[in-house]
Scaffold this active site. Structure first.
Site, short mmCIF file in Angstrom:
data_model
loop_
_atom_site.label_atom_id
_atom_site.label_comp_id
_atom_site.label_asym_id
_atom_site.label_seq_id
_atom_site.Cartn_x
_atom_site.Cartn_y
_atom_site.Cartn_z
N CYS A 149 8.20 4.27 6.07
CA CYS A 149 7.23 4.19 4.98
C CYS A 149 7.83 3.79 3.64
O CYS A 149 7.11 3.61 2.68
CB CYS A 149 6.54 5.55 4.82
SG CYS A 149 7.70 6.86 4.40
N CYS B 248 0.84 -1.21 0.00
CA CYS B 248 0.00 0.00 0.00
C CYS B 248 0.87 1.26 0.00
O CYS B 248 0.66 2.18 -0.80
CB CYS B 248 -0.93 -0.03 1.22
SG CYS B 248 -2.09 1.34 1.27
N CYS B 249 1.90 1.29 0.89
CA CYS B 249 2.80 2.45 0.92
C CYS B 249 3.52 2.59 -0.43
O CYS B 249 3.78 3.71 -0.88
CB CYS B 249 3.84 2.30 2.04
SG CYS B 249 3.24 2.69 3.69
N CYS C 213 -3.35 4.70 9.71
CA CYS C 213 -2.05 4.17 10.14
C CYS C 213 -1.34 5.09 11.14
O CYS C 213 -0.14 4.94 11.38
CB CYS C 213 -1.15 3.94 8.93
SG CYS C 213 -1.85 2.79 7.74
N CYS D 54 -0.96 8.82 7.20
CA CYS D 54 -2.31 8.44 6.77
C CYS D 54 -3.19 8.18 8.00
O CYS D 54 -2.72 7.65 9.01
CB CYS D 54 -2.24 7.19 5.92
SG CYS D 54 -1.46 7.45 4.33
FE1 SF4 Z 1 -1.36 2.78 3.00
FE2 SF4 Z 1 -1.16 3.17 5.64
FE3 SF4 Z 1 1.00 3.37 4.01
FE4 SF4 Z 1 -0.95 5.22 3.98
S1 SF4 Z 1 0.47 4.74 5.66
S2 SF4 Z 1 0.05 4.35 2.23
S3 SF4 Z 1 -2.79 3.94 4.25
S4 SF4 Z 1 -0.19 1.52 4.48
#
Ligand code: SF4
Length: 301
Positions: free
Chosen positions: A282, A171-172, A257, A254
């Site tokens: 991240c 996701c990141c 998170c 985010c």
């Molecule tokens: Fe995805 Fe969480 Fe990373 Fe944001 S912080 S990109 S929602 S995993």
């Protein structure tokens, strides 16, 4: 009043009242009061001008803080001389509003961009607007690739990043790292707002480093600032900041998170709290091998 694209208006109102009104005219000793109200309204660009007039010049800051500011600006200036075109990846935390102020006040040739992952807190979008109003210019925004995101969410679910470290990195990777790679294309170096006190991993950072992951130099001009110095600068310069900092968020990313942490806890402990402490980066600042245990930071005054 028109000032180019800007406008400022002053509304003046008045109201007349009479003390003793309601009594018989014969018995009351009548006094007339005039109440005058003045209010100012203006366009966003004029607002930034007005805020600018309220601004505290660097020369008025306490000596130690002034020296920090000057050292950071010198470092950025040297980096511009060395690497020519620089960009700053603004993460919209407390360090970011300081660095934005240093750059847009002293080295506006450095491009500032931010990444909208699509999962930011509403307070963060509000901060973006207040920054744009203060400086009278827009922040350059980068977004995830829509097709990649649709594909990933289709496979893993809207909050699939909670299912494991690989999913979280996935996701990141789509929401942050890929837009970041696009954003730094063509630049000689990128600027970060990391400080040594933020985490054990960041304590090992150097002011100028070769970032092998992205093939570009990384400049960290706030590395030696303390958290107290960051907040002293924000308050003295009356900078806009994310209101979540007042609710126990030392670090803000985010929404799903990031959470608030008790005073005195590691500044990054509210990020990806369900993971082991040694994985909580991240992808833009990968963890260094051999990082010591987390460091505790001074709570915001
Ligand atoms: Fe995805 Fe969480 Fe990373 Fe944001 S912080 S990109 S929602 S995993």
């Amino acid at each position: 009043m028109l000032l180019g694209q800007s406008w400022v208006g002053i509304r003046i109102g008045y109201k007349v009242t009479e003390a003793g009104a309601g009594r018989s005219v014969a018995s009351a000793s009548m006094k007339t009061h005039v109440h005058i109200s003045v209010s100012l309204f203006c366009s966003p660009t004029s607002r930034s001008t007005i805020v600018g007039l309220m601004n505290v010049p660097t020369s008025d800051l306490p000596k130690a803080l002034r020296e920090r500011v000057n050292a950071s600006i010198d470092q950025l200036r040297n980096a511009v001389g060395e690497y020519k075109n620089l960009c700053y990846a603004n993460s919209l935390g407390s360090e970011s509003v300081v660095l934005t102020d240093l750059i847009w006040e002293s080295l506006p040739e450095i491009e500032i961009f931010t990444i909208d992952t699509g999962r930011l807190y509403p307070e963060t979008y509000d901060l973006i607007e207040r920054i744009e109003q203060r400086y009278g210019r827009a922040l350059k925004m980068y977004y995830p690739d829509a097709a990649d995101l649709e594909d990933w969410v289709g496979k893993h679910g809207i909050n699939g990043f909670r299912d494991g470290l690989d999913q979280r990195h996935g996701c990141c990777g789509i929401r942050k790292v890929a837009p970041f790679r696009r954003a730094i294309q063509g630049f000689g170096a990128w600027v970060t707002g990391i400080r040594r006190g933020q985490s054990a991993s960041r304590a090992l950072a150097a002011p100028v480093e070769w970032d092998g992951e992205y093939g570009i130099h990384k400049i960290s001009p706030l590395l030696d600032w303390s958290e107290k110095e960051i907040w002293d600068y924000i308050r003295k310069k009356r900078l806009p900041y994310n209101s979540l900092h007042d609710s126990g968020f030392p670090s803000i990313g985010c929404a799903p998170c990031t959470r608030a942490v008790p005073p005195g806890d590691d500044a990054r402990s509210g990020r990806w709290w369900w993971e082991r402490t040694d994985s909580r980066e991240c992808g833009l600042h990968p963890r260094r091998k051999g990082s010591p245990l987390p460091v505790t930071v001074t709570p915001k005054a």
